[in-house]
Design an enzyme around this catalytic site. Structure first.
Site, PDB file in Angstrom:
ATOM      1  N   HIS A  11       7.730  44.120   6.955  1.00  0.00           N
ATOM      2  CA  HIS A  11       6.403  43.901   6.372  1.00  0.00           C
ATOM      3  C   HIS A  11       5.888  45.242   5.855  1.00  0.00           C
ATOM      4  CE1 HIS A  11       5.318  44.777  10.719  1.00  0.00           C
ATOM      5  NE2 HIS A  11       4.608  45.692  10.087  1.00  0.00           N
TER       6      HIS A  11
HETATM    7  P1  TYD Z   1       4.623  42.900  14.397  1.00  0.00           P
HETATM    8  O1  TYD Z   1       3.706  43.958  13.913  1.00  0.00           O
HETATM    9  O2  TYD Z   1       5.097  41.882  13.408  1.00  0.00           O
HETATM   10  O3  TYD Z   1       5.879  43.554  15.124  1.00  0.00           O
HETATM   11  P2  TYD Z   1       7.200  44.220  14.507  1.00  0.00           P
HETATM   12  O4  TYD Z   1       6.858  44.805  13.174  1.00  0.00           O
HETATM   13  O5  TYD Z   1       7.601  45.244  15.489  1.00  0.00           O
HETATM   14  O6  TYD Z   1       8.241  43.172  14.386  1.00  0.00           O
HETATM   15  O7  TYD Z   1       3.919  42.171  15.616  1.00  0.00           O
HETATM   16  C1  TYD Z   1       4.590  41.205  16.409  1.00  0.00           C
HETATM   17  C2  TYD Z   1       3.542  40.280  17.004  1.00  0.00           C
HETATM   18  O8  TYD Z   1       2.632  41.011  17.844  1.00  0.00           O
HETATM   19  C3  TYD Z   1       2.691  39.572  15.952  1.00  0.00           C
HETATM   20  O9  TYD Z   1       2.490  38.249  16.395  1.00  0.00           O
HETATM   21  C4  TYD Z   1       1.363  40.294  15.998  1.00  0.00           C
HETATM   22  C5  TYD Z   1       1.284  40.830  17.408  1.00  0.00           C
HETATM   23  N1  TYD Z   1       0.593  42.139  17.486  1.00  0.00           N
HETATM   24  C6  TYD Z   1      -0.692  42.183  17.997  1.00  0.00           C
HETATM   25  O10 TYD Z   1      -1.284  41.162  18.391  1.00  0.00           O
HETATM   26  N2  TYD Z   1      -1.322  43.407  18.079  1.00  0.00           N
HETATM   27  C7  TYD Z   1      -0.731  44.545  17.660  1.00  0.00           C
HETATM   28  O11 TYD Z   1      -1.326  45.657  17.750  1.00  0.00           O
HETATM   29  C8  TYD Z   1       0.596  44.465  17.106  1.00  0.00           C
HETATM   30  C9  TYD Z   1       1.308  45.695  16.607  1.00  0.00           C
HETATM   31  C10 TYD Z   1       1.224  43.249  17.051  1.00  0.00           C
END
Ligand code: TYD
Length: 142
Positions: free
Chosen positions: A53
């Site tokens: 993303h």
């Molecule tokens: P995401 O940022 O997509 O993780 P990565 O890039 O490491 O794969 O986040 C994964 C999940 O966690 C998504 O459902 C959103 C949640 N999340 C939060 O609720 N708060 C946060 O601060 C972060 C970073 C993620």
């Protein structure tokens, strides 16, 4: 032809060695924004890929505290990768940089410092949407 600026911006933070290692990062000397949130990733599942993303406005710095990770950064025009395996080095994730984390090993621990609280609407999770957004905003040569 103008040379393209690398997407990889690393910051190096101080490291103190005494009974072990201590690393520190503070605003504004090492971190170019005020930190409103931190999060960390531990015990990744084998073969998992994270990220995939970009953010619209959020600024982040990612450290690999243990193990290693292959980061792919993409601004829609060029793609670059790097291996992060040194806790004293952080990679800056600017807004509108598509980023992916690959090749995490079981021991990998990632720490992310973020400029803002969690906002789901700040995420661009679809790559085609990302390309549309970056093409809509011609890249500055800064
Ligand atoms: P995401 O940022 O997509 O993780 P990565 O890039 O490491 O794969 O986040 C994964 C999940 O966690 C998504 O459902 C959103 C949640 N999340 C939060 O609720 N708060 C946060 O601060 C972060 C970073 C993620």
């Amino acid at each position: 032809m103008k040379k393209k600026k690398s997407l990889i911006n690393l910051i190096k933070i101080p490291q103190i060695e005494d009974e072990g290692y201590l690393f520190f990062a503070q605003y504004p000397e090492s971190i170019p924004f005020k930190i409103k949130r931190i999060y960390f990733i531990t015990k990744p599942k084998s073969g998992s890929v994270r990220g995939k993303h970009s953010h619209r406005e959020l600024k982040q710095i990612l450290f690999c505290l243990q193990g290693s990770v292959k980061m792919i950064l993409d601004d829609g025009y060029q793609k670059e990768s790097l291996i992060l395996d040194d806790p004293s080095e952080g990679v800056i994730l600017k807004p509108l940089i598509w980023h992916e984390m690959h090749e995490l090993d079981k021991k990998t621990i990632l720490l992310v410092l973020a400029s803002d609280v969690y906002k789901a609407e700040d995420y661009v999770r679809n790559y085609d949407d990302f390309l549309k957004i970056v093409n809509a905003k011609p890249k500055k040569d800064s």
